[in-house]
Each structure stands twice: as C-alpha cells, then as structure tokens.
Design a protein around this motif. Structure first.
Motif, PDB file in Angstrom:
ATOM      1  N   PRO A 128       0.831  -1.206   0.000  1.00  0.00           N
ATOM      2  CA  PRO A 128       0.000   0.000   0.000  1.00  0.00           C
ATOM      3  C   PRO A 128       0.866   1.256   0.000  1.00  0.00           C
ATOM      4  O   PRO A 128       1.941   1.282   0.581  1.00  0.00           O
ATOM      5  N   THR A 129       0.410   2.292  -0.666  1.00  0.00           N
ATOM      6  CA  THR A 129       1.169   3.541  -0.711  1.00  0.00           C
ATOM      7  C   THR A 129       0.801   4.466   0.440  1.00  0.00           C
ATOM      8  O   THR A 129       1.558   5.351   0.783  1.00  0.00           O
ATOM      9  N   THR A 130      -0.350   4.294   1.049  1.00  0.00           N
ATOM     10  CA  THR A 130      -0.760   5.084   2.207  1.00  0.00           C
ATOM     11  C   THR A 130      -1.367   4.153   3.239  1.00  0.00           C
ATOM     12  O   THR A 130      -1.822   3.051   2.927  1.00  0.00           O
ATOM     13  N   PHE A 131      -1.359   4.612   4.487  1.00  0.00           N
ATOM     14  CA  PHE A 131      -2.011   3.840   5.539  1.00  0.00           C
ATOM     15  C   PHE A 131      -2.548   4.808   6.581  1.00  0.00           C
ATOM     16  O   PHE A 131      -2.089   5.936   6.707  1.00  0.00           O
ATOM     17  N   ASN A 132      -3.510   4.351   7.336  1.00  0.00           N
ATOM     18  CA  ASN A 132      -4.161   5.160   8.346  1.00  0.00           C
ATOM     19  C   ASN A 132      -3.585   4.794   9.706  1.00  0.00           C
ATOM     20  O   ASN A 132      -3.668   3.659  10.135  1.00  0.00           O
ATOM     21  N   LEU A 133      -2.986   5.782  10.379  1.00  0.00           N
ATOM     22  CA  LEU A 133      -2.435   5.566  11.707  1.00  0.00           C
ATOM     23  C   LEU A 133      -3.264   6.392  12.675  1.00  0.00           C
ATOM     24  O   LEU A 133      -3.117   7.610  12.763  1.00  0.00           O
ATOM     25  N   ALA A 134      -4.156   5.722  13.378  1.00  0.00           N
ATOM     26  CA  ALA A 134      -5.053   6.422  14.290  1.00  0.00           C
ATOM     27  C   ALA A 134      -4.414   6.509  15.676  1.00  0.00           C
ATOM     28  O   ALA A 134      -4.236   5.512  16.357  1.00  0.00           O
ATOM     29  N   ILE A 135      -4.044   7.718  16.096  1.00  0.00           N
ATOM     30  CA  ILE A 135      -3.473   7.945  17.426  1.00  0.00           C
ATOM     31  C   ILE A 135      -4.465   8.792  18.205  1.00  0.00           C
ATOM     32  O   ILE A 135      -4.847   9.873  17.759  1.00  0.00           O
ATOM     33  N   PRO A 136      -4.872   8.334  19.379  1.00  0.00           N
ATOM     34  CA  PRO A 136      -5.791   9.149  20.176  1.00  0.00           C
ATOM     35  C   PRO A 136      -5.120  10.433  20.659  1.00  0.00           C
ATOM     36  O   PRO A 136      -3.890  10.536  20.693  1.00  0.00           O
ATOM     37  N   THR A 137      -5.908  11.402  21.064  1.00  0.00           N
ATOM     38  CA  THR A 137      -5.363  12.703  21.474  1.00  0.00           C
ATOM     39  C   THR A 137      -4.748  12.667  22.861  1.00  0.00           C
ATOM     40  O   THR A 137      -4.057  13.602  23.242  1.00  0.00           O
ATOM     41  N   THR A 138      -4.962  11.622  23.650  1.00  0.00           N
ATOM     42  CA  THR A 138      -4.448  11.597  25.021  1.00  0.00           C
ATOM     43  C   THR A 138      -3.112  10.863  25.139  1.00  0.00           C
ATOM     44  O   THR A 138      -2.693  10.525  26.231  1.00  0.00           O
TER      45      THR A 138
END
Length: 72
Positions: free
Chosen positions: A19-29
């Motif tokens: 994949p050329t992009t990926f989603n890295l979900a980091i919470p705000t805390t």
C-alpha cells in the motif's frame, strides 16, 4: 488438444503490491516522550569533577603536588 478459452481479467497483478498510504489512528491523550529523566550517576560525576577542579586550583593541592613530585 486445445485449452479452453478463458476471459482475461482487467488491471495489473494484485499480488505482492504494497500500500502507498495507511491510516495511523493515534488518540489525542497519548503523551510521546514523557517527562525528562534525571541521571543520578551523571549528577554525581558532575559534582565530583567540579570538586576536583576546585581542589586542583586551590593552593593546598599545588603545594602538595610540588612537594610530592619534585626531585630532591
């Protein structure tokens, strides 16, 4: 014997493609790094070398060094 007719798929190969992009979900805390840590060994060495520096500049150490390392 002739092989049966097969329909060709549209597009390029689908295997071994990164994949050329990926989603890295980091919470705000999330705190990255945290507070700075203090090295007690580093503080001890700094204090020790500061004391040795003051002792080396003192007159007592200079007289001791001159009396010890002079050739009679």
């Amino acid at each position: 014997m002739v092989s049966p007719f097969r329909l060709k798929k549209k597009g390029g190969p689908r295997i071994m493609v990164l994949p050329t992009t990926f989603n890295l979900a980091i919470p705000t805390t999330v705190f990255v790094g945290g507070p700075p840590t203090i090295s007690m060994m580093g503080l001890a060495f700094r204090a020790g070398f500061a004391a040795l520096g003051k002792l080396a500049k003192s007159g007592v150490f200079k007289r001791f060094r001159q009396n010890t390392f002079t050739i009679p």
